[in-house]
Design a protein around this motif. Structure first.
Motif, PDB file in Angstrom:
ATOM      1  N   ALA A 226       0.678  -1.061   0.050  1.00  0.00           N
ATOM      2  CA  ALA A 226      -0.092   0.091  -0.083  1.00  0.00           C
ATOM      3  C   ALA A 226       0.796   1.308   0.027  1.00  0.00           C
ATOM      4  O   ALA A 226       0.735   2.203  -0.743  1.00  0.00           O
ATOM      5  CB  ALA A 226      -0.979   0.087   1.199  1.00  0.00           C
ATOM      6  N   GLN A 227       1.932   1.270   0.752  1.00  0.00           N
ATOM      7  CA  GLN A 227       2.844   2.297   0.799  1.00  0.00           C
ATOM      8  C   GLN A 227       3.394   2.451  -0.600  1.00  0.00           C
ATOM      9  O   GLN A 227       3.415   3.842  -0.876  1.00  0.00           O
ATOM     10  CB  GLN A 227       3.938   2.325   1.633  1.00  0.00           C
ATOM     11  CG  GLN A 227       5.268   3.054   1.751  1.00  0.00           C
ATOM     12  CD  GLN A 227       6.348   2.764   2.561  1.00  0.00           C
ATOM     13  OE1 GLN A 227       6.100   1.967   3.427  1.00  0.00           O
ATOM     14  NE2 GLN A 227       7.634   3.109   2.260  1.00  0.00           N
ATOM     15  N   VAL A 228       4.163   1.464  -1.164  1.00  0.00           N
ATOM     16  CA  VAL A 228       4.515   1.702  -2.445  1.00  0.00           C
ATOM     17  C   VAL A 228       3.540   2.130  -3.562  1.00  0.00           C
ATOM     18  O   VAL A 228       4.142   3.019  -4.407  1.00  0.00           O
ATOM     19  CB  VAL A 228       5.159   0.352  -3.224  1.00  0.00           C
ATOM     20  CG1 VAL A 228       5.804   0.287  -4.331  1.00  0.00           C
ATOM     21  CG2 VAL A 228       6.077  -0.250  -1.934  1.00  0.00           C
ATOM     22  N   LEU A 237       8.035   7.689  -9.053  1.00  0.00           N
ATOM     23  CA  LEU A 237       8.078   6.302  -9.558  1.00  0.00           C
ATOM     24  C   LEU A 237       9.584   5.720  -9.587  1.00  0.00           C
ATOM     25  O   LEU A 237       9.542   4.438  -9.238  1.00  0.00           O
ATOM     26  CB  LEU A 237       8.004   6.266 -11.143  1.00  0.00           C
ATOM     27  CG  LEU A 237       6.308   6.821 -11.551  1.00  0.00           C
ATOM     28  CD1 LEU A 237       6.193   7.048 -13.007  1.00  0.00           C
ATOM     29  CD2 LEU A 237       5.300   5.936 -10.885  1.00  0.00           C
ATOM     30  N   ASP A 238      10.705   6.570  -9.406  1.00  0.00           N
ATOM     31  CA  ASP A 238      11.952   5.870  -9.209  1.00  0.00           C
ATOM     32  C   ASP A 238      12.171   5.602  -7.428  1.00  0.00           C
ATOM     33  O   ASP A 238      12.569   4.519  -7.224  1.00  0.00           O
ATOM     34  CB  ASP A 238      12.771   7.045  -9.369  1.00  0.00           C
ATOM     35  CG  ASP A 238      12.846   8.105  -8.895  1.00  0.00           C
ATOM     36  OD1 ASP A 238      11.721   8.480  -8.654  1.00  0.00           O
ATOM     37  OD2 ASP A 238      13.768   9.153  -8.644  1.00  0.00           O
ATOM     38  N   ILE A 239      11.509   6.272  -6.732  1.00  0.00           N
ATOM     39  CA  ILE A 239      11.377   6.051  -5.388  1.00  0.00           C
ATOM     40  C   ILE A 239      10.359   4.714  -5.242  1.00  0.00           C
ATOM     41  O   ILE A 239      10.699   3.880  -4.289  1.00  0.00           O
ATOM     42  CB  ILE A 239      10.925   7.154  -4.444  1.00  0.00           C
ATOM     43  CG1 ILE A 239      11.795   8.311  -4.757  1.00  0.00           C
ATOM     44  CG2 ILE A 239      10.793   6.779  -3.065  1.00  0.00           C
ATOM     45  CD1 ILE A 239      11.174   9.745  -3.804  1.00  0.00           C
ATOM     46  N   ASN A 379       9.362  -1.414 -12.047  1.00  0.00           N
ATOM     47  CA  ASN A 379      10.502  -0.784 -12.964  1.00  0.00           C
ATOM     48  C   ASN A 379       9.752  -0.656 -14.152  1.00  0.00           C
ATOM     49  O   ASN A 379      10.105   0.615 -14.937  1.00  0.00           O
ATOM     50  CB  ASN A 379      11.425  -2.194 -12.961  1.00  0.00           C
ATOM     51  CG  ASN A 379      12.599  -1.481 -13.751  1.00  0.00           C
ATOM     52  OD1 ASN A 379      13.239  -0.776 -13.368  1.00  0.00           O
ATOM     53  ND2 ASN A 379      12.775  -1.930 -14.994  1.00  0.00           N
ATOM     54  N   PHE A 380       8.907  -1.255 -14.763  1.00  0.00           N
ATOM     55  CA  PHE A 380       8.193  -0.841 -16.110  1.00  0.00           C
ATOM     56  C   PHE A 380       7.552   0.633 -15.981  1.00  0.00           C
ATOM     57  O   PHE A 380       7.502   1.276 -16.886  1.00  0.00           O
ATOM     58  CB  PHE A 380       7.057  -1.919 -16.339  1.00  0.00           C
ATOM     59  CG  PHE A 380       6.283  -1.731 -17.661  1.00  0.00           C
ATOM     60  CD1 PHE A 380       6.870  -2.203 -18.751  1.00  0.00           C
ATOM     61  CD2 PHE A 380       5.245  -1.065 -17.710  1.00  0.00           C
ATOM     62  CE1 PHE A 380       6.063  -1.897 -19.936  1.00  0.00           C
ATOM     63  CE2 PHE A 380       4.348  -0.790 -18.681  1.00  0.00           C
ATOM     64  CZ  PHE A 380       4.851  -1.497 -19.965  1.00  0.00           C
ATOM     65  N   PHE A 381       6.652   0.746 -14.741  1.00  0.00           N
ATOM     66  CA  PHE A 381       5.973   2.072 -14.517  1.00  0.00           C
ATOM     67  C   PHE A 381       6.994   3.288 -14.539  1.00  0.00           C
ATOM     68  O   PHE A 381       6.939   4.195 -15.097  1.00  0.00           O
ATOM     69  CB  PHE A 381       5.312   2.194 -13.315  1.00  0.00           C
ATOM     70  CG  PHE A 381       4.394   0.992 -13.199  1.00  0.00           C
ATOM     71  CD1 PHE A 381       3.507   0.548 -14.301  1.00  0.00           C
ATOM     72  CD2 PHE A 381       3.779   0.547 -11.879  1.00  0.00           C
ATOM     73  CE1 PHE A 381       2.503  -0.277 -14.152  1.00  0.00           C
ATOM     74  CE2 PHE A 381       2.756  -0.376 -11.800  1.00  0.00           C
ATOM     75  CZ  PHE A 381       2.179  -0.829 -12.893  1.00  0.00           C
ATOM     76  N   ILE A 386       4.556   6.066 -16.114  1.00  0.00           N
ATOM     77  CA  ILE A 386       3.252   5.934 -16.056  1.00  0.00           C
ATOM     78  C   ILE A 386       2.648   5.679 -14.383  1.00  0.00           C
ATOM     79  O   ILE A 386       3.341   4.785 -13.862  1.00  0.00           O
ATOM     80  CB  ILE A 386       2.659   5.160 -17.042  1.00  0.00           C
ATOM     81  CG1 ILE A 386       0.997   5.027 -17.056  1.00  0.00           C
ATOM     82  CG2 ILE A 386       3.403   3.992 -16.961  1.00  0.00           C
ATOM     83  CD1 ILE A 386       0.673   4.260 -18.112  1.00  0.00           C
ATOM     84  N   LYS A 387       1.675   6.205 -14.284  1.00  0.00           N
ATOM     85  CA  LYS A 387       1.199   5.895 -12.637  1.00  0.00           C
ATOM     86  C   LYS A 387       0.437   4.538 -13.074  1.00  0.00           C
ATOM     87  O   LYS A 387      -0.021   4.310 -13.777  1.00  0.00           O
ATOM     88  CB  LYS A 387       0.400   6.785 -12.145  1.00  0.00           C
ATOM     89  CG  LYS A 387       0.987   8.243 -12.055  1.00  0.00           C
ATOM     90  CD  LYS A 387      -0.098   9.051 -11.236  1.00  0.00           C
ATOM     91  CE  LYS A 387      -1.146   9.184 -12.246  1.00  0.00           C
ATOM     92  NZ  LYS A 387      -2.302  10.321 -11.415  1.00  0.00           N
TER      93      LYS A 387
END
Length: 422
Positions: A226-228, A237-239, A379-381, A386-387
């Motif tokens: 849920a946090q991610v 997205l990198d984080i 990693n794809f996102f 893209i969210k």
């Protein structure tokens, strides 16, 4: 539907099927990767994604909590796992029929999702599904709180109240929510989830019983996911990808510890005994040992267990006991009826093995594969910028002609493979 560096495939090609059979590739949930030890180890070969409209993608999962899981769930776990094992063995026979082989691989992926209690895409673990899953787990935990004091304290903890408050706030976000309000809720909930998840991380690392370990594993996993998701929806997205990598690394270490110390224990050779012949196949046992010890020994594990058992077919005084049978007319007596020394009577009993240890081990194995799947998707996102929610909408809009049995198959464009840190 266009993504940079990726294209839609209508079939899993011949070379990929061969690679899965030979071990060059490995299927991790819905991701096919180059296997460890190969020149391209870890690189993604295919993404297998069930679309949001596909009922397979909205899998409630088997809410397994030791001691209270329903018999029907146990039967489901066993049947799904036996199906997966059978499909893997059968795959080599379908090598010349790509459509059938593709179907087999997709069915294995679906079975893994069911065994894990999660789904194959990040959309399966949206805030609504996490909230529903935690409510289900809570209901079952209350049934054993009198027997397990640690569970009673856990149910009374203030962290749980804050967790549900954060999830309920997230559930109020929809398409009509103003952007600034959406960001405020996501930021606040993310901070709460991160703090609570650290507490669950501590509880999981200290758990020394099967009941507490499997309970804390559920709460740690779901709050971390849920946090991610909050991080990704905030377009960090990198984080988000770094967070899911950290989740997978920590979870893997704890899952290995739980399986090794609390589930399989010091006598893995017991699963070679007749008692477990109908419960755990040799193929599955090998998979367990590869997972627990993080080694890819395959069938060589069986040779190690044979040595550990230290059982002989012929005893040292075999000739003196049986020499008369060589000269008797009744040749059926040539073999001794002596019981095997495998019977050590060490453990928690066959019923608890079947109802607790085996299902728990299967769940951890399957969940490991699905977490690797999520890692690849985040990693794809990141690479596609893209969210998750926007990606889910794209999946919904995918035309039926692009799907195979409800799945979207993505593969790197020619001469381009996406590198992923494992």
């Amino acid at each position: 539907m266009v993504f940079s560096g990726w294209e839609v495939s209508r079939v899993i090609p011949h070379d990929t099927i061969v690679g899965l059979i030979t071990g060059q590739y490995k299927l991790h949930g819905g991701v096919i990767r180059w296997a460890a030890g190969t020149s391209n180890a870890g690189q993604i070969v295919k993404h297998l994604m069930p679309v949001a409209s596909n009922s397979l993608n909205v899998i409630p999962g088997l809410n397994f909590v030791p001691g209270i899981v329903a018999n029907i769930q146990l039967e489901q776990l066993k049947n799904i796992n036996q199906f997966n094992t059978h499909q893997l063995m059968k795959l080599s026979g379908q090598i010349g029929l790509l459509s059938q082989a593709t179907s087999q691989v997709l069915q294995i992926a679906t079975g893994t999702a069911l065994l894990s209690g999660l789904g194959l895409t990040v959309s399966c673990i949206g805030f609504a599904s996490i909230n529903k899953k935690l409510n289900t787990i809570d209901t079952t935990l209350k049934k054993i709180q009198q027997d397990v004091q640690a569970i009673k304290y856990f149910l009374e903890s203030s962290e749980r109240a804050r967790l549900y408050a954060a999830l309920h706030a997230l559930l109020k976000i929809d398409n009509q929510t103003a952007l600034e309000h959406r960001h405020t809720i996501l930021h606040s909930s993310r901070n709460t989830l991160a703090e609570i998840n650290m507490r669950y991380r501590e509880l999981l690392s200290e758990a020394n019983t099967i009941e507490t370990a499997m309970t804390y594993e559920e709460y740690f996993s779901l709050t971390a996911l849920a946090q991610v998701r909050c991080t990704a929806e905030l377009e960090m997205l990198d984080i988000a990808h770094k967070e899911i990598e950290e989740l997978v690394t920590f979870w893997q270490s704890q899952a290995n510890r739980i399986a090794k110390e609390l589930l399989i224990g010091d006598y893995p050779e017991r699963f070679l005994a007749t008692d477990f012949a109908n419960d755990v196949s040799v193929t599955e046992l090998v998979q367990w040992l590869d997972f627990i010890y993080d080694e890819n020994k395959g069938s060589c594990w069986i040779d190690e267990l044979r040595v550990k058992i230290n059982e002989t077919w012929y005893s040292e005084d075999w000739f003196s006991k049986t020499k008369s049978t060589f000269f008797s007319k009744d040749k059926s007596k040539i073999f001794s009826d002596d019981k095997s020394g495998l019977n050590k009577n060490i453990g928690i009993g066959i019923e608890k093995e079947r109802n607790i240890l085996i299902p728990a081990t299967r769940k951890l194995i399957a969940r490991s594969a699905v977490f690797e799947d999520y890692n690849a998707q985040y990693n794809f996102f990141k690479t596609q910028k893209i969210k998750p929610s926007d990606f889910e909408q794209k999946l919904i809009d995918v035309p039926e002609t692009s799907l195979i049995e409800g799945y979207l198959i993505l593969e790197p464009t020619q001469n381009k493979t996406l590198e992923v840190t494992i």
